[in-house]
Design an enzyme around this catalytic site. Sequence first.
Site, PDB file in Angstrom:
ATOM      1  N   LYS A 281       0.832  -1.198   0.000  1.00 21.06           N
ATOM      2  CA  LYS A 281       0.000   0.000   0.000  1.00 21.06           C
ATOM      3  C   LYS A 281       0.867   1.249   0.000  1.00 21.06           C
ATOM      4  O   LYS A 281       1.852   1.334   0.723  1.00 21.06           O
ATOM      5  CB  LYS A 281      -0.908   0.015   1.235  1.00 21.06           C
ATOM      6  CG  LYS A 281      -2.248  -0.647   1.031  1.00 21.06           C
ATOM      7  CD  LYS A 281      -3.191  -0.333   2.179  1.00 21.06           C
ATOM      8  CE  LYS A 281      -4.615  -0.764   1.841  1.00 21.06           C
ATOM      9  NZ  LYS A 281      -5.563  -0.396   2.894  1.00 21.06           N
ATOM     10  N   GLU A 367     -19.948  -7.390   8.383  1.00 24.62           N
ATOM     11  CA  GLU A 367     -20.977  -6.714   9.165  1.00 24.62           C
ATOM     12  C   GLU A 367     -22.067  -7.667   9.641  1.00 24.62           C
ATOM     13  O   GLU A 367     -22.574  -7.527  10.765  1.00 24.62           O
ATOM     14  CB  GLU A 367     -21.605  -5.593   8.334  1.00 24.62           C
ATOM     15  CG  GLU A 367     -20.674  -4.430   8.040  1.00 24.62           C
ATOM     16  CD  GLU A 367     -19.794  -4.625   6.819  1.00 24.62           C
ATOM     17  OE1 GLU A 367     -19.012  -3.721   6.493  1.00 24.62           O
ATOM     18  OE2 GLU A 367     -19.908  -5.716   6.177  1.00 24.62           O
ATOM     19  N   ARG A 395     -25.942  -3.951   5.074  1.00 28.56           N
ATOM     20  CA  ARG A 395     -25.562  -5.319   4.704  1.00 28.56           C
ATOM     21  C   ARG A 395     -26.013  -6.332   5.754  1.00 28.56           C
ATOM     22  O   ARG A 395     -26.002  -7.532   5.502  1.00 28.56           O
ATOM     23  CB  ARG A 395     -24.046  -5.405   4.517  1.00 28.56           C
ATOM     24  CG  ARG A 395     -23.457  -4.255   3.729  1.00 28.56           C
ATOM     25  CD  ARG A 395     -22.016  -4.491   3.368  1.00 28.56           C
ATOM     26  NE  ARG A 395     -21.928  -5.296   2.159  1.00 28.56           N
ATOM     27  CZ  ARG A 395     -20.784  -5.656   1.589  1.00 28.56           C
ATOM     28  NH1 ARG A 395     -19.642  -5.293   2.126  1.00 28.56           N
ATOM     29  NH2 ARG A 395     -20.767  -6.374   0.501  1.00 28.56           N
TER      30      ARG A 395
END
Length: 636
Positions: A281, A367, A395
């Site tokens: 990253k 979630e 979700r």
Amino acid sequence: MSILKRLESPRTLKQLSQEELKALTEELRDTIVDTVAVTGGHLASSLGVVELTVALHRVLNAPEDKIVWDVGHQAYAHKLLTGRLERFGSLRQLDGISGFPKRAESPYDCFDVGHSSTSISAALGMAAARDARGGSEKVVAIIGDGSLTSGLAFEGLNQAGHLNRDLVVILNDNEMSISPNVGALASFLSRKMTSDLFVRLKKDAKSFLVGMPHFGKDLLNLARRAEDSLKGFFTPGMLFEAFGFDYVGPVDGHRLDDLIETLENVSRLKGPVLLHVLTKKGNGYPPAEQNPALFHGVGPFDRASGEVKSSKGGAESYTAVFGKSLVELAQQDDRVVAITAAMAEGTGLKEFSEKFPDRFYDVGIAEQHAVTFAAGLASHGLRPTVALYSTFLQRAYDNVLHDVCLQNLPVAFALDRGGLVGADGPTHHGVFDYSYLRHIPNLTFMVPRDEIELERAVHTSLAVDGPFAYRYPRGNGLGLARPEKILPVPVGKGEKLRNGKDGSIIAIGVGVAAALQAAECLELEGLSLAVVDARFVKPLDRGLLIDEACRTGLLVTVEENALQGGFGSAVLELLADEGLAVRTLRFGVPDAFIEQGSQEELRQRTGLDCDSLVRKIREFAAQAQPKDLPVSGTAV
């Protein structure tokens, strides 16, 4: 001349030399960093996949071949290579290009994304549709290691292995630690074991062994176990092989030549293939490499130093207020635990995680699991708070309803980023939670108007022995002085903040501040309006609202939520139940997906700013009321 500027299409990459491709990757990085330094955005993820993006467009023939990005945080280089260089400076701005892939924006964006873990399922659907109509295009899904923690990703992997379609899934892994020697060997093996020669030899050897009488099949099984052992020794490929994928990797995601060779080989393989790519990253921009979490989603910053530019200052953010308040509550009650889904910093729980590591759970991007896990904790005496962005709790709707509310368990839902959130656009606006939560039995739903009321909401969540949700916006509080003692709010009780004789504005959440401003402006014009902070979407303060309706005969509701099924709808239902024919005007988010822009710009565009309220209330109040006209309206 700039290589990026002279690209006619991604297919031009096929004509470039390795040296030119390398120079192009540097140009892409510079452009991305320069732009995001001004606009803000998802920097670290996009910098990590520059080489992978160039390699994909070099090998594939988009847009005929489909490149499906997961979440889309990492798609900036993709946008630059597919004709959006001139507009790239408008990234995440009002009427500009989206920060995520968007089908309406470009034919190269084959699927709208913004929430995680959708790429494998979507790509598999595209592959199945291709086969149904006799197509031949390649379909490639790129998914990050973080997104792979979601159950949806594993559901997609499971069916992909079962259907056995031609599909390439690229695992963009920027977390796994692997020594350079092992990585180099694995990369070498992956490239050679996917070459045409090796694949042909493997197929011929399989046919030969199967054809041998008596012990041919035993030898074939032995060969397979040997291959699996070799892969398992150097790589985590056994997991994906169990799903029915051919596993390839890990491959260095910043070695462009290796990536191109491997992708060329993999694209010719039949059936589902998983290519494991190791990336870093923030690669190529030292500040982002050193602090990828900060530069994951970052505001404007100084290009030279990497220092993030300070905001306009002011009060503490609602997120920080929530985090501190939950820490204080946890210090008083050891039953309090906190749960988040890969967003400890984003939801303000970092301090909680440090002070109470045994009472903090980060479940990854999962979630649904977070909610049902919280239900399990609550069923055995604990008081969990699940801290999520409002848009992400969507979700887990079934888990909220079935696992928490049906059992009336004391789980608190702290919904950050409620309402219009700004530059992330329609996938991130939290403007549907009133509508998808308020109809669920047993659930209490409070929406604080300021940071003090937010602290009171946190305390109220512990006082309620059942499901409790509270929603708060992105941004800073109002800078109010904190009282010595924070007390819970009586459930279902609103608060009248301003008197008025000509009508009443019933507002909730951030709408309360705009309502007060509008009432003050209209007072100067001779229109006297009361302002009520309803505080609760559910239960409503029936007595207070009925009194205001009967007293003034005109109600205005203000909410930063979809009008359909929202707070204003709840007020209309109350009036209908009581048989009250009251002139009612509703302000809220219209029946449309709202694009990106600053919160202020979007409130103006949706008619939720003070000026819009003043204009439309003035017009509505001035209308004559013949008996044959409806008694309600919407300000859209």
